[in-house]
Design a protein around this motif. Structure first.
Motif, PDB file in Angstrom:
ATOM      1  N   UNK A  52      18.395 -15.409   2.039  1.00  0.00           N
ATOM      2  CA  UNK A  52      17.969 -16.786   2.323  1.00  0.00           C
ATOM      3  C   UNK A  52      17.552 -17.456   1.017  1.00  0.00           C
ATOM      4  N   UNK A  53      18.174 -18.574   0.736  1.00  0.00           N
ATOM      5  CA  UNK A  53      17.880 -19.282  -0.510  1.00  0.00           C
ATOM      6  C   UNK A  53      16.580 -20.065  -0.352  1.00  0.00           C
ATOM      7  N   UNK A  54      15.726 -19.965  -1.350  1.00  0.00           N
ATOM      8  CA  UNK A  54      14.463 -20.709  -1.334  1.00  0.00           C
ATOM      9  C   UNK A  54      14.212 -21.351  -2.687  1.00  0.00           C
ATOM     10  N   UNK A  55      13.555 -22.500  -2.649  1.00  0.00           N
ATOM     11  CA  UNK A  55      13.141 -23.221  -3.851  1.00  0.00           C
ATOM     12  C   UNK A  55      11.628 -23.355  -3.840  1.00  0.00           C
ATOM     13  N   UNK A  56      11.005 -23.107  -4.990  1.00  0.00           N
ATOM     14  CA  UNK A  56       9.554 -23.179  -5.059  1.00  0.00           C
ATOM     15  C   UNK A  56       9.126 -23.940  -6.298  1.00  0.00           C
ATOM     16  N   UNK A  57       8.399 -25.046  -6.081  1.00  0.00           N
ATOM     17  CA  UNK A  57       7.878 -25.830  -7.199  1.00  0.00           C
ATOM     18  C   UNK A  57       6.580 -25.215  -7.723  1.00  0.00           C
ATOM     19  N   UNK A  58       6.344 -25.377  -9.018  1.00  0.00           N
ATOM     20  CA  UNK A  58       5.080 -24.933  -9.600  1.00  0.00           C
ATOM     21  C   UNK A  58       4.731 -25.846 -10.766  1.00  0.00           C
ATOM     22  N   UNK A  59       3.421 -25.974 -10.989  1.00  0.00           N
ATOM     23  CA  UNK A  59       2.957 -26.821 -12.090  1.00  0.00           C
ATOM     24  C   UNK A  59       1.617 -27.436 -11.758  1.00  0.00           C
ATOM     25  N   UNK A  60       1.012 -28.120 -12.733  1.00  0.00           N
ATOM     26  CA  UNK A  60      -0.317 -28.716 -12.526  1.00  0.00           C
ATOM     27  C   UNK A  60      -0.316 -29.757 -11.424  1.00  0.00           C
ATOM     28  N   UNK A  61      -1.378 -29.788 -10.646  1.00  0.00           N
ATOM     29  CA  UNK A  61      -1.522 -30.780  -9.591  1.00  0.00           C
ATOM     30  C   UNK A  61      -2.229 -32.044 -10.058  1.00  0.00           C
ATOM     31  N   UNK A  62      -2.755 -32.006 -11.265  1.00  0.00           N
ATOM     32  CA  UNK A  62      -3.475 -33.154 -11.813  1.00  0.00           C
ATOM     33  C   UNK A  62      -3.032 -33.385 -13.255  1.00  0.00           C
ATOM     34  N   UNK A  63      -2.641 -34.616 -13.545  1.00  0.00           N
ATOM     35  CA  UNK A  63      -2.191 -34.980 -14.891  1.00  0.00           C
ATOM     36  C   UNK A  63      -2.911 -36.255 -15.291  1.00  0.00           C
ATOM     37  N   UNK A  64      -3.316 -36.331 -16.538  1.00  0.00           N
ATOM     38  CA  UNK A  64      -4.023 -37.520 -17.026  1.00  0.00           C
ATOM     39  C   UNK A  64      -3.037 -38.624 -17.370  1.00  0.00           C
ATOM     40  N   UNK A  65      -3.460 -39.879 -17.209  1.00  0.00           N
ATOM     41  CA  UNK A  65      -2.596 -41.010 -17.597  1.00  0.00           C
ATOM     42  C   UNK A  65      -2.169 -40.898 -19.050  1.00  0.00           C
ATOM     43  N   UNK A  66      -0.931 -41.292 -19.291  1.00  0.00           N
ATOM     44  CA  UNK A  66      -0.262 -41.280 -20.599  1.00  0.00           C
ATOM     45  C   UNK A  66       0.244 -39.900 -21.004  1.00  0.00           C
ATOM     46  N   UNK A  67      -0.126 -38.856 -20.278  1.00  0.00           N
ATOM     47  CA  UNK A  67       0.346 -37.522 -20.621  1.00  0.00           C
ATOM     48  C   UNK A  67       1.692 -37.233 -19.941  1.00  0.00           C
ATOM     49  N   UNK A  68       2.171 -36.001 -20.126  1.00  0.00           N
ATOM     50  CA  UNK A  68       3.471 -35.612 -19.594  1.00  0.00           C
ATOM     51  C   UNK A  68       3.323 -34.693 -18.392  1.00  0.00           C
ATOM     52  N   UNK A  69       3.963 -35.060 -17.314  1.00  0.00           N
ATOM     53  CA  UNK A  69       4.009 -34.241 -16.097  1.00  0.00           C
ATOM     54  C   UNK A  69       5.097 -33.187 -16.281  1.00  0.00           C
ATOM     55  N   UNK A  70       4.770 -31.927 -15.990  1.00  0.00           N
ATOM     56  CA  UNK A  70       5.742 -30.841 -16.128  1.00  0.00           C
ATOM     57  C   UNK A  70       5.747 -29.980 -14.878  1.00  0.00           C
ATOM     58  N   UNK A  71       6.908 -29.829 -14.281  1.00  0.00           N
ATOM     59  CA  UNK A  71       7.077 -28.992 -13.098  1.00  0.00           C
ATOM     60  C   UNK A  71       8.275 -28.060 -13.285  1.00  0.00           C
ATOM     61  N   UNK A  72       8.190 -26.909 -12.636  1.00  0.00           N
ATOM     62  CA  UNK A  72       9.284 -25.948 -12.660  1.00  0.00           C
ATOM     63  C   UNK A  72       9.663 -25.587 -11.235  1.00  0.00           C
ATOM     64  N   UNK A  73      10.948 -25.405 -11.011  1.00  0.00           N
ATOM     65  CA  UNK A  73      11.443 -24.973  -9.711  1.00  0.00           C
ATOM     66  C   UNK A  73      12.126 -23.612  -9.875  1.00  0.00           C
TER      67      UNK A  73
END
Lengths: 122, 108
Positions: free
Chosen positions: A1-22
């Motif tokens: 069974x194929x599954x996708x799972x996101x991970x990364x910070x749940x809180x990011x400050x304004x002007x910074x960079x959001x980073x997520x991995x799947x």
């Protein structure tokens, strides 16, 4: 069974960079029948497509976000990632990673991750 | 570029038929896909290529596409069908996924 799972910070400050991995499990990200992408849903709003990547590194981005978005792939880890720079409160959303089925002159999303809430706040 | 227009809301009684539309000029010339998103859950593909159903999707869900309107039809609506529904196309001119604004289906 194929599954996708996101991970990364749940809180990011304004002007910074959001980073997520799947992380993809149960299938190879190098399967030629699929692209791999990101979609988000801001609170109280509808779905917004962010972009998508092929295992070769070929990418397509939403023009409205293109200047701030980078999607990359790591086939050795069976993962793909999203970076969104210079975030503001308007980028607060549930972010989904997804698998895009590739057919001639068409594309649809046949598998979604569970989603992860990212809040932009100081 | 496509702009897909959906009604913000549709209400139907249990057991009745719900029809959710997705409008755009000459949309019948391209394939339309539909997603269901229940509260607090990820979207799920319910119809692809106008009228095909993925495995596991009940036959109560069907789709059609002609002229300027694509339609998702849900027969014998159940309480569990209450969700947001989105239509989607692939814009070959700009190489991007486009979603409709979404329709909230309320089961009375």
């Amino acid at each position: 069974q194929v599954q996708l799972q996101e991970s990364g910070p749940g809180l990011v400050k304004p002007s910074e960079t959001l980073s997520l991995t799947c992380t993809v499990s149960g299938a190879s990200i190098s399967n030629r029948n699929y692209y791999w992408g990101w979609i988000r849903r801001p609170p109280g709003k509808g779905l917004e497509w962010i972009g998508t990547i092929y295992h070769s590194g070929n990418t397509y981005y939403n023009p409205s976000l293109k200047s701030r978005v980078t999607i990359s792939v790591d086939t050795s880890k069976n993962q793909f990632s999203l970076k969104l720079s210079s975030v503001t409160a308007a980028d607060t959303a549930v972010y989904y990673c997804a698998r895009d089925k590739v057919v001639p002159h068409d594309r649809y999303i046949d598998l979604w991750g569970r989603g992860t809430l990212v809040t932009v706040s100081s | 570029s496509y702009v897909l227009t959906q009604p913000p809301s549709v209400s139907v009684a249990p057991g009745e038929t719900a029809r959710i539309t997705c409008g755009e000029n000459n949309i019948g010339s391209i394939s339309v896909h539909w997603y269901q998103q229940r509260p607090g859950q990820a979207p799920v593909l319910v119809v692809y290529d106008d009228s095909d159903r993925p495995s596991g999707i009940p036959e109560r869900f069907s789709g059609s596409n002609s002229g300027d309107t694509a339609t998702l039809t849900i027969n014998r609506v159940e309480a569990g069908d209450e969700a947001d529904y989105y239509c989607q196309v692939w814009d070959t001119g700009t190489d991007r996924v486009i979603f409709g604004g979404g329709t909230k289906l309320t089961v009375l």
